[in-house]
Design a protein around this motif. Structure first.
Motif, mmCIF file in Angstrom:
data_model
loop_
_atom_site.group_PDB
_atom_site.id
_atom_site.type_symbol
_atom_site.label_atom_id
_atom_site.label_comp_id
_atom_site.label_asym_id
_atom_site.label_seq_id
_atom_site.Cartn_x
_atom_site.Cartn_y
_atom_site.Cartn_z
ATOM 1 N N LYS A 246 0.801 -1.220 0.000
ATOM 2 C CA LYS A 246 0.000 0.000 0.000
ATOM 3 C C LYS A 246 0.828 1.262 0.000
ATOM 4 C CE LYS A 246 -2.510 1.607 3.346
ATOM 5 N NZ LYS A 246 -3.499 1.685 4.479
ATOM 6 N N ASN A 247 2.030 1.172 -0.479
ATOM 7 C CA ASN A 247 2.813 2.383 -0.549
ATOM 8 C C ASN A 247 3.120 2.807 -1.979
ATOM 9 O OD1 ASN A 247 4.561 0.366 -1.236
ATOM 10 N ND2 ASN A 247 6.169 0.934 0.185
ATOM 11 N N ALA A 248 2.485 2.161 -2.954
ATOM 12 C CA ALA A 248 2.654 2.570 -4.339
ATOM 13 C C ALA A 248 1.409 2.221 -5.133
ATOM 14 C CB ALA A 248 3.874 1.902 -4.973
ATOM 15 N N VAL A 249 1.068 3.084 -6.031
ATOM 16 C CA VAL A 249 -0.068 2.861 -6.924
ATOM 17 C C VAL A 249 0.389 3.162 -8.337
ATOM 18 C CG1 VAL A 249 -2.340 3.743 -7.606
ATOM 19 C CG2 VAL A 249 -1.851 3.300 -5.211
ATOM 20 N N TYR A 250 -0.141 2.417 -9.286
ATOM 21 C CA TYR A 250 0.238 2.552 -10.683
ATOM 22 C C TYR A 250 -0.975 2.889 -11.539
ATOM 23 C CZ TYR A 250 4.037 -0.050 -8.598
ATOM 24 O OH TYR A 250 5.051 -0.440 -7.769
ATOM 25 N N LEU A 251 -0.721 3.553 -12.625
ATOM 26 C CA LEU A 251 -1.758 3.826 -13.617
ATOM 27 C C LEU A 251 -1.216 3.378 -14.970
ATOM 28 C CD1 LEU A 251 -4.604 5.026 -13.993
ATOM 29 C CD2 LEU A 251 -3.489 7.146 -14.703
ATOM 30 N N GLN A 252 -1.699 2.226 -15.425
ATOM 31 C CA GLN A 252 -1.328 1.724 -16.737
ATOM 32 C C GLN A 252 -2.240 2.373 -17.765
ATOM 33 O OE1 GLN A 252 1.173 -0.483 -17.714
ATOM 34 N NE2 GLN A 252 0.538 0.040 -19.801
ATOM 35 N N MET A 253 -1.650 3.080 -18.691
ATOM 36 C CA MET A 253 -2.428 3.816 -19.685
ATOM 37 C C MET A 253 -2.156 3.225 -21.063
ATOM 38 S SD MET A 253 -1.950 7.715 -18.279
ATOM 39 C CE MET A 253 -0.269 7.818 -18.858
ATOM 40 N N ASN A 254 -3.184 2.671 -21.665
ATOM 41 C CA ASN A 254 -3.078 2.054 -22.977
ATOM 42 C C ASN A 254 -3.915 2.804 -23.998
ATOM 43 O OD1 ASN A 254 -1.524 -0.107 -21.809
ATOM 44 N ND2 ASN A 254 -3.436 -1.072 -21.155
ATOM 45 N N SER A 255 -3.640 2.539 -25.262
ATOM 46 C CA SER A 255 -4.402 3.172 -26.352
ATOM 47 C C SER A 255 -4.508 4.680 -26.140
ATOM 48 C CB SER A 255 -5.800 2.550 -26.445
ATOM 49 O OG SER A 255 -5.716 1.156 -26.663
ATOM 50 N N LEU A 256 -3.383 5.292 -25.854
ATOM 51 C CA LEU A 256 -3.374 6.717 -25.545
ATOM 52 C C LEU A 256 -3.785 7.558 -26.734
ATOM 53 C CD1 LEU A 256 -0.222 6.760 -23.306
ATOM 54 C CD2 LEU A 256 -2.461 7.599 -22.625
ATOM 55 N N LYS A 257 -4.481 8.633 -26.416
ATOM 56 C CA LYS A 257 -4.992 9.554 -27.423
ATOM 57 C C LYS A 257 -4.378 10.933 -27.196
ATOM 58 C CE LYS A 257 -9.492 7.205 -27.242
ATOM 59 N NZ LYS A 257 -10.942 7.396 -27.002
ATOM 60 N N PRO A 258 -4.334 11.762 -28.209
ATOM 61 C CA PRO A 258 -3.810 13.125 -28.002
ATOM 62 C C PRO A 258 -4.538 13.873 -26.888
ATOM 63 C CG PRO A 258 -3.960 12.662 -30.342
ATOM 64 C CD PRO A 258 -4.610 11.502 -29.631
ATOM 65 N N GLU A 259 -5.824 13.602 -26.720
ATOM 66 C CA GLU A 259 -6.586 14.278 -25.668
ATOM 67 C C GLU A 259 -6.249 13.796 -24.262
ATOM 68 O OE1 GLU A 259 -7.803 12.781 -28.404
ATOM 69 O OE2 GLU A 259 -9.709 11.758 -27.983
ATOM 70 N N ASP A 260 -5.408 12.784 -24.161
ATOM 71 C CA ASP A 260 -4.913 12.344 -22.849
ATOM 72 C C ASP A 260 -3.720 13.185 -22.390
ATOM 73 O OD1 ASP A 260 -5.503 8.981 -23.884
ATOM 74 O OD2 ASP A 260 -6.714 10.153 -22.473
ATOM 75 N N THR A 261 -3.231 14.033 -23.256
ATOM 76 C CA THR A 261 -2.094 14.894 -22.912
ATOM 77 C C THR A 261 -2.421 15.782 -21.730
ATOM 78 O OG1 THR A 261 -1.192 14.909 -25.156
ATOM 79 C CG2 THR A 261 -0.641 16.779 -23.741
ATOM 80 N N GLY A 262 -1.498 15.849 -20.773
ATOM 81 C CA GLY A 262 -1.693 16.692 -19.616
ATOM 82 C C GLY A 262 -0.742 16.337 -18.503
ATOM 83 N N MET A 263 -0.872 17.051 -17.394
ATOM 84 C CA MET A 263 -0.102 16.748 -16.198
ATOM 85 C C MET A 263 -0.928 15.811 -15.337
ATOM 86 S SD MET A 263 2.822 17.444 -14.767
ATOM 87 C CE MET A 263 3.390 19.103 -15.223
ATOM 88 N N TYR A 264 -0.325 14.729 -14.917
ATOM 89 C CA TYR A 264 -1.013 13.724 -14.119
ATOM 90 C C TYR A 264 -0.519 13.772 -12.676
ATOM 91 C CZ TYR A 264 -3.225 11.687 -18.193
ATOM 92 O OH TYR A 264 -4.015 11.489 -19.310
ATOM 93 N N TYR A 265 -1.474 13.778 -11.752
ATOM 94 C CA TYR A 265 -1.189 13.883 -10.330
ATOM 95 C C TYR A 265 -1.815 12.712 -9.573
ATOM 96 C CZ TYR A 265 -0.538 18.831 -11.579
ATOM 97 O OH TYR A 265 -0.152 20.014 -12.165
ATOM 98 N N CYS A 266 -1.141 12.242 -8.547
ATOM 99 C CA CYS A 266 -1.774 11.290 -7.645
ATOM 100 C C CYS A 266 -2.140 12.023 -6.354
ATOM 101 C CB CYS A 266 -0.893 10.084 -7.376
ATOM 102 S SG CYS A 266 0.680 10.425 -6.587
ATOM 103 N N THR A 267 -3.149 11.475 -5.700
ATOM 104 C CA THR A 267 -3.651 12.098 -4.482
ATOM 105 C C THR A 267 -4.105 11.025 -3.510
ATOM 106 O OG1 THR A 267 -5.258 13.701 -3.593
ATOM 107 C CG2 THR A 267 -5.983 12.338 -5.424
#
Length: 120
Positions: free
Chosen positions: A76-97
């Motif tokens: 419980k000290n790490a979380v992942y975000l696997q992002m597949n089939s990425l699109k141009p509209e996925d562009t941005g700054m990604y934050y965890c909280t």
């Protein structure tokens, strides 16, 4: 207090994949969930995925449903975000909280973010 550090961002072509990581340290014992947000150019920060540590239950925004997968380490000290089939509209700054009680686990602690750019 909890410290969050994101990593794994970068530039990728449309259709490609990236795996974001969020490493948590400090007083993580009280955290019940962790979420990922993104802020796309010219738009407000929006939640994309959240995971509840006790049950492993996940929730996704409709815009990433079926393409993104959030997962956690058993410790419980790490979380992942696997992002597949990425699109141009996925562009941005990604934050965890974590540590919050608002949507997608917000309202608590935030990391500094990692940039994702999807472009041909």
């Amino acid at each position: 207090r909890v410290q969050l550090v994101e990593s794994g961002g970068g530039s990728v072509q449309p259709g490609g994949s990236l795996r974001l990581s969020c490493a948590a340290s400090g007083d993580t014992y009280s955290s019940r969930c962790m979420g990922w947000f993104r802020q796309r150019p010219g738009k407000e920060r929006e939640g994309v995925a959240v995971i509840l540590f006790s049950t492993g239950m996940t929730l996704y925004d409709y815009s990433v449903q079926g393409r993104f997968v959030i997962s956690q380490e058993d410790a419980k000290n790490a979380v992942y975000l696997q992002m597949n089939s990425l699109k141009p509209e996925d562009t941005g700054m990604y934050y965890c909280t974590t540590g919050g009680t608002r949507e997608y686990c917000s309202g608590g602690y935030w990391g500094q973010g990692t940039q994702v750019t999807v472009s041909s």
